[in-house]
Design a protein around this motif. Sequence first.
Motif, PDB file in Angstrom:
ATOM      1  N   TYR A 102       0.870  -1.179   0.000  1.00 31.75           N
ATOM      2  CA  TYR A 102       0.000   0.000   0.000  1.00 31.75           C
ATOM      3  C   TYR A 102       0.906   1.227   0.000  1.00 31.75           C
ATOM      4  CZ  TYR A 102      -3.518  -3.372   1.503  1.00 31.75           C
ATOM      5  OH  TYR A 102      -4.348  -4.453   1.577  1.00 31.75           O
ATOM      6  N   GLU A 103       0.686   2.141  -0.946  1.00 34.67           N
ATOM      7  CA  GLU A 103       1.554   3.315  -1.065  1.00 34.67           C
ATOM      8  C   GLU A 103       0.736   4.604  -1.092  1.00 34.67           C
ATOM      9  OE1 GLU A 103       5.133   2.824  -3.723  1.00 34.67           O
ATOM     10  OE2 GLU A 103       3.826   1.259  -4.540  1.00 34.67           O
ATOM     11  N   SER A 104       1.329   5.645  -0.525  1.00 31.61           N
ATOM     12  CA  SER A 104       0.707   6.976  -0.522  1.00 31.61           C
ATOM     13  C   SER A 104       1.759   8.014  -0.866  1.00 31.61           C
ATOM     14  CB  SER A 104       0.113   7.298   0.853  1.00 31.61           C
ATOM     15  OG  SER A 104      -0.876   6.374   1.227  1.00 31.61           O
ATOM     16  N   TRP A 105       1.313   9.052  -1.588  1.00 33.10           N
ATOM     17  CA  TRP A 105       2.127  10.232  -1.835  1.00 33.10           C
ATOM     18  C   TRP A 105       1.422  11.415  -1.200  1.00 33.10           C
ATOM     19  CZ3 TRP A 105       2.352   5.994  -4.779  1.00 33.10           C
ATOM     20  CH2 TRP A 105       3.585   5.604  -5.306  1.00 33.10           C
ATOM     21  N   ILE A 106       2.098  12.097  -0.260  1.00 31.97           N
ATOM     22  CA  ILE A 106       1.497  13.130   0.574  1.00 31.97           C
ATOM     23  C   ILE A 106       2.209  14.448   0.313  1.00 31.97           C
ATOM     24  CG2 ILE A 106       0.862  13.727   2.948  1.00 31.97           C
ATOM     25  CD1 ILE A 106       1.690  10.738   3.639  1.00 31.97           C
ATOM     26  N   ASP A 107       1.459  15.466  -0.097  1.00 30.24           N
ATOM     27  CA  ASP A 107       2.035  16.782  -0.342  1.00 30.24           C
ATOM     28  C   ASP A 107       2.827  17.226   0.892  1.00 30.24           C
ATOM     29  OD1 ASP A 107       2.174  19.785  -0.324  1.00 30.24           O
ATOM     30  OD2 ASP A 107       1.118  19.549  -2.229  1.00 30.24           O
ATOM     31  N   ALA A 108       4.107  17.515   0.720  1.00 28.16           N
ATOM     32  CA  ALA A 108       4.981  17.822   1.856  1.00 28.16           C
ATOM     33  C   ALA A 108       4.652  19.157   2.513  1.00 28.16           C
ATOM     34  CB  ALA A 108       6.442  17.805   1.413  1.00 28.16           C
ATOM     35  N   GLU A 109       3.966  20.035   1.795  1.00 31.92           N
ATOM     36  CA  GLU A 109       3.625  21.345   2.360  1.00 31.92           C
ATOM     37  C   GLU A 109       2.254  21.339   3.028  1.00 31.92           C
ATOM     38  OE1 GLU A 109       3.194  26.064   1.034  1.00 31.92           O
ATOM     39  OE2 GLU A 109       3.727  24.538  -0.454  1.00 31.92           O
ATOM     40  N   LEU A 111       0.231  18.430   3.462  1.00 35.16           N
ATOM     41  CA  LEU A 111      -0.109  17.104   3.998  1.00 35.16           C
ATOM     42  C   LEU A 111      -1.447  16.614   3.439  1.00 35.16           C
ATOM     43  CD1 LEU A 111       1.086  17.409   7.716  1.00 35.16           C
ATOM     44  CD2 LEU A 111       2.350  16.641   5.705  1.00 35.16           C
ATOM     45  N   SER A 112      -1.679  16.856   2.164  1.00 39.67           N
ATOM     46  CA  SER A 112      -2.846  16.336   1.453  1.00 39.67           C
ATOM     47  C   SER A 112      -2.410  15.213   0.525  1.00 39.67           C
ATOM     48  CB  SER A 112      -3.507  17.445   0.620  1.00 39.67           C
ATOM     49  OG  SER A 112      -3.994  18.484   1.441  1.00 39.67           O
ATOM     50  N   SER A 113      -3.284  14.246   0.316  1.00 36.48           N
ATOM     51  CA  SER A 113      -2.972  13.125  -0.555  1.00 36.48           C
ATOM     52  C   SER A 113      -2.931  13.563  -2.014  1.00 36.48           C
ATOM     53  CB  SER A 113      -4.026  12.023  -0.398  1.00 36.48           C
ATOM     54  OG  SER A 113      -4.010  11.508   0.907  1.00 36.48           O
ATOM     55  N   LEU A 114      -1.922  13.067  -2.725  1.00 33.79           N
ATOM     56  CA  LEU A 114      -1.798  13.320  -4.160  1.00 33.79           C
ATOM     57  C   LEU A 114      -1.977  12.038  -4.978  1.00 33.79           C
ATOM     58  CD1 LEU A 114       1.311  15.690  -4.167  1.00 33.79           C
ATOM     59  CD2 LEU A 114      -1.109  16.328  -4.191  1.00 33.79           C
ATOM     60  N   ARG A 115      -1.583  10.927  -4.423  1.00 33.36           N
ATOM     61  CA  ARG A 115      -1.712   9.647  -5.107  1.00 33.36           C
ATOM     62  C   ARG A 115      -1.860   8.538  -4.078  1.00 33.36           C
ATOM     63  NH1 ARG A 115       3.010   8.547  -9.054  1.00 33.36           N
ATOM     64  NH2 ARG A 115       1.724   9.848 -10.436  1.00 33.36           N
ATOM     65  N   ILE A 133      -5.189  11.959  -6.952  1.00 37.89           N
ATOM     66  CA  ILE A 133      -6.023  12.845  -6.130  1.00 37.89           C
ATOM     67  C   ILE A 133      -5.550  14.280  -6.349  1.00 37.89           C
ATOM     68  CG2 ILE A 133      -6.840  13.318  -3.787  1.00 37.89           C
ATOM     69  CD1 ILE A 133      -6.035  10.397  -3.094  1.00 37.89           C
ATOM     70  N   TYR A 134      -6.508  15.189  -6.579  1.00 39.16           N
ATOM     71  CA  TYR A 134      -6.201  16.574  -6.914  1.00 39.16           C
ATOM     72  C   TYR A 134      -6.814  17.502  -5.857  1.00 39.16           C
ATOM     73  CZ  TYR A 134      -5.096  14.360 -11.367  1.00 39.16           C
ATOM     74  OH  TYR A 134      -4.562  13.547 -12.335  1.00 39.16           O
ATOM     75  N   VAL A 155     -12.708  15.926  -1.329  1.00 39.49           N
ATOM     76  CA  VAL A 155     -12.823  16.950  -0.284  1.00 39.49           C
ATOM     77  C   VAL A 155     -11.596  17.847  -0.359  1.00 39.49           C
ATOM     78  CG1 VAL A 155     -14.162  15.457   1.233  1.00 39.49           C
ATOM     79  CG2 VAL A 155     -11.666  15.500   1.439  1.00 39.49           C
ATOM     80  N   SER A 156     -11.646  18.971   0.336  1.00 43.28           N
ATOM     81  CA  SER A 156     -10.453  19.802   0.437  1.00 43.28           C
ATOM     82  C   SER A 156      -9.486  19.135   1.416  1.00 43.28           C
ATOM     83  CB  SER A 156     -10.823  21.207   0.926  1.00 43.28           C
ATOM     84  OG  SER A 156     -11.414  21.146   2.213  1.00 43.28           O
ATOM     85  N   GLN A 157      -8.214  19.270   1.172  1.00 44.47           N
ATOM     86  CA  GLN A 157      -7.162  18.642   1.978  1.00 44.47           C
ATOM     87  C   GLN A 157      -7.423  17.143   2.183  1.00 44.47           C
ATOM     88  OE1 GLN A 157      -7.261  21.500   5.411  1.00 44.47           O
ATOM     89  NE2 GLN A 157      -5.142  21.878   4.815  1.00 44.47           N
ATOM     90  N   PRO A 158      -7.564  16.375   1.114  1.00 42.74           N
ATOM     91  CA  PRO A 158      -7.911  14.956   1.239  1.00 42.74           C
ATOM     92  C   PRO A 158      -6.777  14.113   1.813  1.00 42.74           C
ATOM     93  CG  PRO A 158      -7.338  15.472  -1.019  1.00 42.74           C
ATOM     94  CD  PRO A 158      -7.373  16.784  -0.287  1.00 42.74           C
ATOM     95  N   LEU A 159      -7.161  13.026   2.452  1.00 46.06           N
ATOM     96  CA  LEU A 159      -6.227  12.026   2.960  1.00 46.06           C
ATOM     97  C   LEU A 159      -6.707  10.643   2.543  1.00 46.06           C
ATOM     98  CD1 LEU A 159      -5.704  13.439   6.571  1.00 46.06           C
ATOM     99  CD2 LEU A 159      -3.983  13.422   4.752  1.00 46.06           C
ATOM    100  N   ASP A 160      -5.771   9.754   2.271  1.00 41.31           N
ATOM    101  CA  ASP A 160      -6.121   8.374   1.951  1.00 41.31           C
ATOM    102  C   ASP A 160      -5.776   7.487   3.136  1.00 41.31           C
ATOM    103  OD1 ASP A 160      -3.355   7.194   1.651  1.00 41.31           O
ATOM    104  OD2 ASP A 160      -3.237   8.741   0.108  1.00 41.31           O
ATOM    105  N   ASP A 161      -5.904   6.176   2.935  1.00 38.13           N
ATOM    106  CA  ASP A 161      -5.696   5.219   4.025  1.00 38.13           C
ATOM    107  C   ASP A 161      -4.313   5.355   4.663  1.00 38.13           C
ATOM    108  OD1 ASP A 161      -7.892   2.574   3.375  1.00 38.13           O
ATOM    109  OD2 ASP A 161      -7.740   4.342   2.133  1.00 38.13           O
TER     110      ASP A 161
END
Length: 267
Positions: A102-109, A111-115, A133-134, A155-161
């Motif tokens: 399971y992988e996540s990419w989190i905007d470093a500035e 902290l929102s999910s990008l992928r 995710i945009y 949603v705004s500032q989304p997060l994944d699992d």
Amino acid sequence: MRSHISLVAVLAAATSADSWAQPTGAGPTTATQTVVASDVKRAKVPFAPGERLEYDVRFGAIKVGSAQMEVVGLDNLRGRPAWHTAFWVRGGNFLYRVNDVYESWIDAETLSSLRFVQELEEGGKEVTRRFEIYPERAVFVQTSKKPPLKEEKSVSQPLDDGSFLYFIRTIPLEVGKTYDFDRYFRPDRNPVRIRILRRERIKVPAGTFDAIVVQPVIKTKGIFSENGHAEVWLSDDDRHIMLQLKSKLSFGSLNLYLKSYIPSPNK
């Protein structure tokens, strides 16, 4: 064995008990580039590339596999610096084997999910799902569903699992408080509720730790459902690393125990 191991993987990722999945290879996806600039904007976080946590996975008293969480790197994704995190779970027996990523990419500035990418290989079967995710437009696309690609409301500032657990590590955890977050990238799963239950001193294979015990509650079926009961032990320090996870299910107890922690050489 199939449902037991799959639930562990999603559970340790800390947000959903649904099995979304993809075929897995030797390691995490490497389609992005590592950020080398030192002046990129970043939120203050207690983790960095190279941090790795390894777990024993047990069903009751029986060891059924192992799991690992890692901050793989700081990547450049769609022009943004993004923390690339991964979670592996492996196990089973001679009749049924599991190898999930399971992988996540989190905007470093922000902290929102990008992928969000999941890879699942169970009993010789492979299934793939990927999400782009945009946050700037509050939409996501399941890119593994072809054709056609369709934008869905987020949603705004989304997060994944996976990113939810890393996000929780960045906030104050005050015993007795309940935190509600409308940030899960699929709106119908919100809010995600985090109850801060108590402090405890616990012993796991990696050692003895002071811990804060939290209970996630999610609008979904499974271990973290509103009718279920699962608890997560986080270290009672500024790292908030996951030390232990215990779930109570109708068919038994499913648990993770930290067996080793390798801090980032960059922290």
